[in-house]
Design an enzyme around this catalytic site. Structure first.
Site, PDB file in Angstrom:
ATOM      1  N   LYS A 164      54.309  47.072  40.241  1.00 11.61           N
ATOM      2  CA  LYS A 164      53.166  46.704  39.404  1.00 11.61           C
ATOM      3  C   LYS A 164      51.864  47.028  40.124  1.00 11.61           C
ATOM      4  CE  LYS A 164      53.816  42.083  41.243  1.00 11.61           C
ATOM      5  NZ  LYS A 164      54.302  40.722  40.981  1.00 11.61           N
TER       6      LYS A 164
ATOM      7  N   ARG B 105      54.731  29.179  35.744  1.00 10.72           N
ATOM      8  CA  ARG B 105      53.906  30.281  35.262  1.00 10.72           C
ATOM      9  C   ARG B 105      54.543  30.864  34.000  1.00 10.72           C
ATOM     10  NH1 ARG B 105      52.573  35.226  39.340  1.00 10.72           N
ATOM     11  NH2 ARG B 105      54.817  35.570  39.158  1.00 10.72           N
TER      12      ARG B 105
ATOM     13  N   HIS C 268      61.400  32.631  40.035  1.00  8.69           N
ATOM     14  CA  HIS C 268      60.406  33.091  41.019  1.00  8.69           C
ATOM     15  C   HIS C 268      59.985  31.921  41.894  1.00  8.69           C
ATOM     16  CE1 HIS C 268      57.524  35.906  42.619  1.00  8.69           C
ATOM     17  NE2 HIS C 268      56.483  35.191  42.255  1.00  8.69           N
TER      18      HIS C 268
ATOM     19  N   ARG D  19      63.636  40.956  44.817  1.00 11.45           N
ATOM     20  CA  ARG D  19      62.404  41.608  44.354  1.00 11.45           C
ATOM     21  C   ARG D  19      61.293  41.584  45.407  1.00 11.45           C
ATOM     22  NH1 ARG D  19      63.369  37.589  40.633  1.00 11.45           N
ATOM     23  NH2 ARG D  19      61.387  36.668  41.260  1.00 11.45           N
TER      24      ARG D  19
ATOM     25  N   TYR E  63      21.333  47.438  53.040  1.00  9.54           N
ATOM     26  CA  TYR E  63      20.724  46.447  52.156  1.00  9.54           C
ATOM     27  C   TYR E  63      20.519  45.110  52.863  1.00  9.54           C
ATOM     28  CZ  TYR E  63      21.969  49.571  48.309  1.00  9.54           C
ATOM     29  OH  TYR E  63      22.085  50.645  47.461  1.00  9.54           O
TER      30      TYR E  63
ATOM     31  N   CYS F 238      28.221  49.035  51.468  1.00 10.25           N
ATOM     32  CA  CYS F 238      27.620  49.447  50.199  1.00 10.25           C
ATOM     33  C   CYS F 238      28.716  49.758  49.178  1.00 10.25           C
ATOM     34  CB  CYS F 238      26.753  50.683  50.403  1.00 10.25           C
ATOM     35  SG  CYS F 238      25.460  50.482  51.649  1.00 10.25           S
ATOM     36  N   MET F 239      28.291  50.145  47.981  1.00 11.32           N
ATOM     37  CA  MET F 239      29.244  50.441  46.913  1.00 11.32           C
ATOM     38  C   MET F 239      30.147  51.622  47.268  1.00 11.32           C
ATOM     39  SD  MET F 239      28.503  51.471  42.929  1.00 11.32           S
ATOM     40  CE  MET F 239      27.562  49.988  42.584  1.00 11.32           C
ATOM     41  N   ASP F 240      29.548  52.682  47.828  1.00 11.68           N
ATOM     42  CA  ASP F 240      30.286  53.930  48.064  1.00 11.68           C
ATOM     43  C   ASP F 240      30.343  54.312  49.536  1.00 11.68           C
ATOM     44  OD1 ASP F 240      29.974  54.386  45.118  1.00 11.68           O
ATOM     45  OD2 ASP F 240      27.886  54.633  45.737  1.00 11.68           O
TER      46      ASP F 240
END
Ligand SMILES: *Cc1c(COP(=O)(O)O)cnc(C)c1O
Length: 357
Positions: free
Chosen positions: A34, A126, A153, A205, A248, A295-297
């Site tokens: 997943k 759950r 689980h 699992r 920043y 930073c973002m990138d």
């Protein structure tokens, strides 16, 4: 155009982890893939794992993930681990995807060509049928010839204290005893590593453990190795003077002449912004601190004294000095969140496959 960050995935590390875990579990594996195989890349991981004789099949969380995986035609069963919406049941059955069932109404709504795994809620609270209701649901499925498996689980199997896991296991066994023989499965990775082989459980699992990470108290001697090396490119190198700030908020200030390498990875790629002030990366065989806000990138790495060139790679995490566990700790989170948060801009590359394996 070239990616600024790459996740290199080791096929041999995955294969070795799967062998170790299936031996430890005394069971075949239903490998959770997943969330893009915990961020490693669904197709890369599934193709490698499908060749492993101890992998019975795959577990996914979303019907869309099941559809993407079924399209690879790997010839191994797929189990959806969360409830489908009513209109998704028939198309999933058409693809051969196994579905979880937790009520008589769900059992009755299955088409005759579906295959089901009875989901038993033994304490996670759950999903699933309560043990006292689960037997009826399982028998209804069995009477229709649709019952392939049954599972539960654990809520605490990755913690040192295992009494609740044993309680859950007992509740599950009581249900199993009232059903015809089915493929039973309970353990996640924590369960496999701490409980070992569980008689009567045909499958296990392990998710995070398959990707190389054991819970902290089981890490020593687990024999597992991370599959992923995350690396990012240096895009710019420059010097700053004493007293100058970086990034920043001007949080960090140089107290001596400093050389910075700007590296092409940031929080939009999944690197935790909260690791600011603690983060380090691996540059030319040395641990080097990230300076100023992530930073973002991009992030700025202190490479003073090294000869670093734009275009060169730095290792963000891997199997060696700096691990996902370190980054998770710096970011105040867990390996699961760091790995599954890895962004779509990060190119996934299968290592041994590139070499023709
Ligand atoms: C994700 C998941 C697992 C794997 O858990 P890990 O802690 O990664 O081993 C196992 N079973 C179910 C039902 C899951 O949703």
């Amino acid at each position: 155009m070239q990616a600024r960050a790459q996740a290199l995935i080791s096929a041999s590390a995955l294969t070795d982890n799967l062998t170790a875990l299936s031996q430890r579990a005394g069971a075949q594996l239903l490998l959770p893939v997943k969330a893009d195989a915990y961020g490693h890349g669904l197709e890369i991981v599934a193709r490698i794992a499908a060749r492993h004789q101890d992998v019975w099949g795959f577990g996914v969380a979303l019907p869309r993930e099941a559809v993407a995986l079924a399209a690879l035609n790997l010839g191994k069963p797929i189990l959806l681990l969360t409830p489908p919406m009513p209109e998704e049941v028939a198309p999933l059955a058409d693809l051969g995807v196994r579905v979880p069932v937790a009520s008589l109404a769900e059992a009755d709504a299955l088409p005759g060509h579906a295959r089901a795994h009875l989901k038993v809620n033994t304490g996670m609270n759950r999903l699933g049928a309560r043990p006292e209701d689960a037997v009826d649901v399982g028998l209804r499925l069995a009477r229709r010839g649709l019952l392939e498996g049954a599972y539960t689980h654990f809520a605490t199997a990755d913690e040192p204290e295992l009494s609740f896991a044993h309680t859950q296991l007992e509740r599950f066994r009581t249900v199993l005893a009232a059903l015809p023989p089915v493929l039973a499965h309970a353990s996640n990775g924590g369960g496999v590593l701490s409980l070992g082989a569980l008689p009567g459980m045909a499958l296990a699992r392990p998710g995070l453990a398959s990707y190389g990470f054991a819970p902290p108290h089981l890490r020593a001697g687990s024999g597992l190795a991370p599959l992923m090396t995350l690396r990012a490119r240096v895009t710019h190198v420059h010097d700053v003077r004493p007293g100058e700030s970086v990034s920043y908020g001007a949080l960090w200030r140089a107290d001596q002449p400093t050389t910075l390498a700007t590296v092409g990875i940031g929080y939009a790629d999944g690197y935790p912004r909260n690791a600011t002030g603690r983060a380090e990366v691996w540059v030319q065989g040395e641990r080097r601190p990230v300076r100023g806000r992530i930073c973002m990138d991009q992030m700025m790495v202190d490479v003073t004294g090294l000869r670093v060139q734009p275009g060169e790679w730095v290792e963000v995490w891997g199997a060696g000095e700096i691990t996902v566990s370190d980054v998770a700790e710096w970011g105040g989170t867990v390996e699961y969140e760091v790995l599954t948060g890895l962004g779509a801009r990060v190119e996934r590359v299968a290592l041994e496959q590139r070499a023709g394996l």
